[in-house]
Write a protein that holds these residues in place. Structure first.
Motif, PDB file in Angstrom:
ATOM      1  N   GLN A   1       0.834  -1.209   0.138  1.00  0.00           N
ATOM      2  CA  GLN A   1      -0.019   0.074   0.202  1.00  0.00           C
ATOM      3  C   GLN A   1       0.970   1.257  -0.040  1.00  0.00           C
ATOM      4  OE1 GLN A   1      -0.789  -2.629   2.162  1.00  0.00           O
ATOM      5  NE2 GLN A   1      -2.426  -3.305   0.791  1.00  0.00           N
ATOM      6  N   LYS A   2       2.023   1.012   0.667  1.00  0.00           N
ATOM      7  CA  LYS A   2       2.807   2.585   0.628  1.00  0.00           C
ATOM      8  C   LYS A   2       3.784   2.358  -0.440  1.00  0.00           C
ATOM      9  CE  LYS A   2       4.925   3.061   4.661  1.00  0.00           C
ATOM     10  NZ  LYS A   2       4.523   4.623   4.764  1.00  0.00           N
ATOM     11  N   LEU A   3       3.624   1.674  -1.464  1.00  0.00           N
ATOM     12  CA  LEU A   3       4.690   1.626  -2.828  1.00  0.00           C
ATOM     13  C   LEU A   3       4.440   2.981  -3.700  1.00  0.00           C
ATOM     14  CD1 LEU A   3       4.889  -2.084  -3.798  1.00  0.00           C
ATOM     15  CD2 LEU A   3       6.674  -0.375  -3.061  1.00  0.00           C
ATOM     16  N   LEU A   4       3.433   3.884  -3.232  1.00  0.00           N
ATOM     17  CA  LEU A   4       3.386   5.181  -3.904  1.00  0.00           C
ATOM     18  C   LEU A   4       3.582   6.329  -3.239  1.00  0.00           C
ATOM     19  CD1 LEU A   4       0.023   4.573  -5.920  1.00  0.00           C
ATOM     20  CD2 LEU A   4       2.342   4.225  -6.712  1.00  0.00           C
ATOM     21  N   ASP A   5       4.344   6.077  -1.927  1.00  0.00           N
ATOM     22  CA  ASP A   5       4.794   7.039  -1.209  1.00  0.00           C
ATOM     23  C   ASP A   5       5.775   8.049  -1.928  1.00  0.00           C
ATOM     24  OD1 ASP A   5       3.218   6.168   0.778  1.00  0.00           O
ATOM     25  OD2 ASP A   5       4.983   5.571   2.228  1.00  0.00           O
ATOM     26  N   THR A   6       5.935   8.969  -1.525  1.00  0.00           N
ATOM     27  CA  THR A   6       6.682  10.147  -2.071  1.00  0.00           C
ATOM     28  C   THR A   6       8.251   9.774  -1.538  1.00  0.00           C
ATOM     29  OG1 THR A   6       6.656  11.554  -0.039  1.00  0.00           O
ATOM     30  CG2 THR A   6       5.292  12.206  -2.099  1.00  0.00           C
ATOM     31  N   GLY A   7       9.351   9.902  -2.058  1.00  0.00           N
ATOM     32  CA  GLY A   7      10.778   9.501  -2.076  1.00  0.00           C
ATOM     33  C   GLY A   7      10.908   8.125  -2.548  1.00  0.00           C
TER      34      GLY A   7
ATOM     35  N   THR B   1      13.982   1.843  -5.072  1.00  0.00           N
ATOM     36  CA  THR B   1      14.952   2.509  -4.135  1.00  0.00           C
ATOM     37  C   THR B   1      14.190   3.668  -3.487  1.00  0.00           C
ATOM     38  OG1 THR B   1      15.939   3.916  -5.891  1.00  0.00           O
ATOM     39  CG2 THR B   1      16.813   1.857  -5.339  1.00  0.00           C
ATOM     40  N   PHE B   2      15.000   4.187  -2.091  1.00  0.00           N
ATOM     41  CA  PHE B   2      14.345   4.953  -1.609  1.00  0.00           C
ATOM     42  C   PHE B   2      15.494   6.390  -1.315  1.00  0.00           C
ATOM     43  CE2 PHE B   2      12.890   1.144  -0.156  1.00  0.00           C
ATOM     44  CZ  PHE B   2      11.524   1.185   0.235  1.00  0.00           C
ATOM     45  N   ASN B   3      14.777   7.564  -1.271  1.00  0.00           N
ATOM     46  CA  ASN B   3      15.581   8.480  -1.195  1.00  0.00           C
ATOM     47  C   ASN B   3      16.174   8.467   0.260  1.00  0.00           C
ATOM     48  OD1 ASN B   3      14.811   9.833  -3.713  1.00  0.00           O
ATOM     49  ND2 ASN B   3      13.422  11.203  -2.880  1.00  0.00           N
ATOM     50  N   SER B   4      17.701   8.892   0.228  1.00  0.00           N
ATOM     51  CA  SER B   4      18.219   8.722   1.405  1.00  0.00           C
ATOM     52  C   SER B   4      18.538  10.168   2.403  1.00  0.00           C
ATOM     53  CB  SER B   4      19.721   8.088   1.138  1.00  0.00           C
ATOM     54  OG  SER B   4      20.639   8.265   2.238  1.00  0.00           O
ATOM     55  N   ASN B   5      18.266   9.858   3.537  1.00  0.00           N
ATOM     56  CA  ASN B   5      18.542  11.031   4.383  1.00  0.00           C
ATOM     57  C   ASN B   5      20.010  11.092   4.814  1.00  0.00           C
ATOM     58  OD1 ASN B   5      15.619  11.792   4.517  1.00  0.00           O
ATOM     59  ND2 ASN B   5      15.110  10.270   6.020  1.00  0.00           N
ATOM     60  N   GLU B   6      20.748  12.123   4.564  1.00  0.00           N
ATOM     61  CA  GLU B   6      22.009  12.426   5.039  1.00  0.00           C
ATOM     62  C   GLU B   6      23.050  11.279   4.527  1.00  0.00           C
ATOM     63  OE1 GLU B   6      21.482  13.091   9.207  1.00  0.00           O
ATOM     64  OE2 GLU B   6      20.563  15.210   8.890  1.00  0.00           O
ATOM     65  N   GLY B   7      22.610  10.722   3.513  1.00  0.00           N
ATOM     66  CA  GLY B   7      23.619   9.686   3.078  1.00  0.00           C
ATOM     67  C   GLY B   7      23.381   8.240   3.514  1.00  0.00           C
ATOM     68  N   LYS B   8      22.410   8.148   4.413  1.00  0.00           N
ATOM     69  CA  LYS B   8      22.298   6.612   5.061  1.00  0.00           C
ATOM     70  C   LYS B   8      21.901   5.588   3.980  1.00  0.00           C
ATOM     71  CE  LYS B   8      19.179   4.552   8.336  1.00  0.00           C
ATOM     72  NZ  LYS B   8      17.992   4.575   9.202  1.00  0.00           N
TER      73      LYS B   8
END
Length: 227
Positions: free
Chosen positions: A104-110, A132-139
């Motif tokens: 259900q969350k596969l349309l989340d932003t990021g 893939t997911f946008n990374s916070n501070e290179g995590k």
């Protein structure tokens, strides 16, 4: 696919869920917990009546929770502040929540999508999509590779990494079977083991995960998630 299984707004309308979670390893050890989530805010709670893999050194009931700001752990109703154990809780709570809500969350932003191509397995045609997911501070973040059944439009299986434990080179393959519950398709039977990026699994036995007794709209509130 999201239209078929239900989107995250569909889950929000159901407000919350309670279900039984069982995690079974090939060596016969298992965790059995009662899981409770509130979808708005992603609050998460688990009461373990069996925990042969999660803190097996502790006897009696274990409770884990995330109240929207803090992770906490109780053993026989006593709060534990062990930082090592709390790190495990900080992995378990969002992971269990995400597995339940992932499709259900596969349309989340990021989220980022890359079409890998087509593949036929066991006479079933699949579209393969890398997520893939946008990374916070290179995590370091996880990678998913979804096998979308062209006939049913459902994800029959997917490859995944475990970034929190540095498992990125060798993925796991998860296969799923769905059950219709309250108008939504929920992947209640799951199994996984080591694979490669061509979805060729190892010869080791499967780890089995099942969700049962799923009930939505239980009138849970914030206090149910406080330590």
């Amino acid at each position: 696919m999201v239209e078929k299984v239900g989107n995250y707004n569909s889950l929000r309308k159901k407000k919350d869920v309670i279900y039984t979670y069982k995690y079974q390893t090939p060596d016969g050890k298992s965790d059995v917990s009662t899981e409770k989530y509130i979808f708005n805010g992603e609050l998460s709670y688990g009461s373990y009546k069996q925990h042969q893999r999660t803190f097996p050194d502790l006897e009696g009931e274990i409770e884990q929770g995330y109240d929207g700001s803090e992770y906490w752990l109780k053993h026989n109703q006593k709060v534990l502040n062990d930082t090592t154990r709390l790190k495990r809780v900080a992995f378990n709570r969002p992971t269990n929540f995400y597995w339940f809500t992932m499709f259900q969350k596969l349309l989340d932003t990021g989220l980022n999508y890359e079409y890998i191509g087509e593949k036929t397995l066991n006479e079933i045609a699949y579209d393969i999509v890398k997520v893939t997911f946008n990374s916070n501070e290179g995590k370091l973040t996880d990678i998913y590779q979804l096998y979308l059944n062209k006939n049913t439009l459902l994800v029959d299986q997917f490859l995944f990494t475990v970034a929190d434990f540095g498992i990125m080179e060798t993925p796991n393959l998860m296969t799923v079977q769905y059950e219709e519950i309250d108008g939504m398709l929920i992947p209640t039977k799951r199994r996984y083991k080591k694979s490669n990026w061509n979805a060729e699994v190892s010869d080791k036995p499967w780890i089995e995960v099942t969700w049962s007794n799923i009930r939505f709209n239980n009138d849970l509130n914030m206090t149910d998630f406080k330590k």
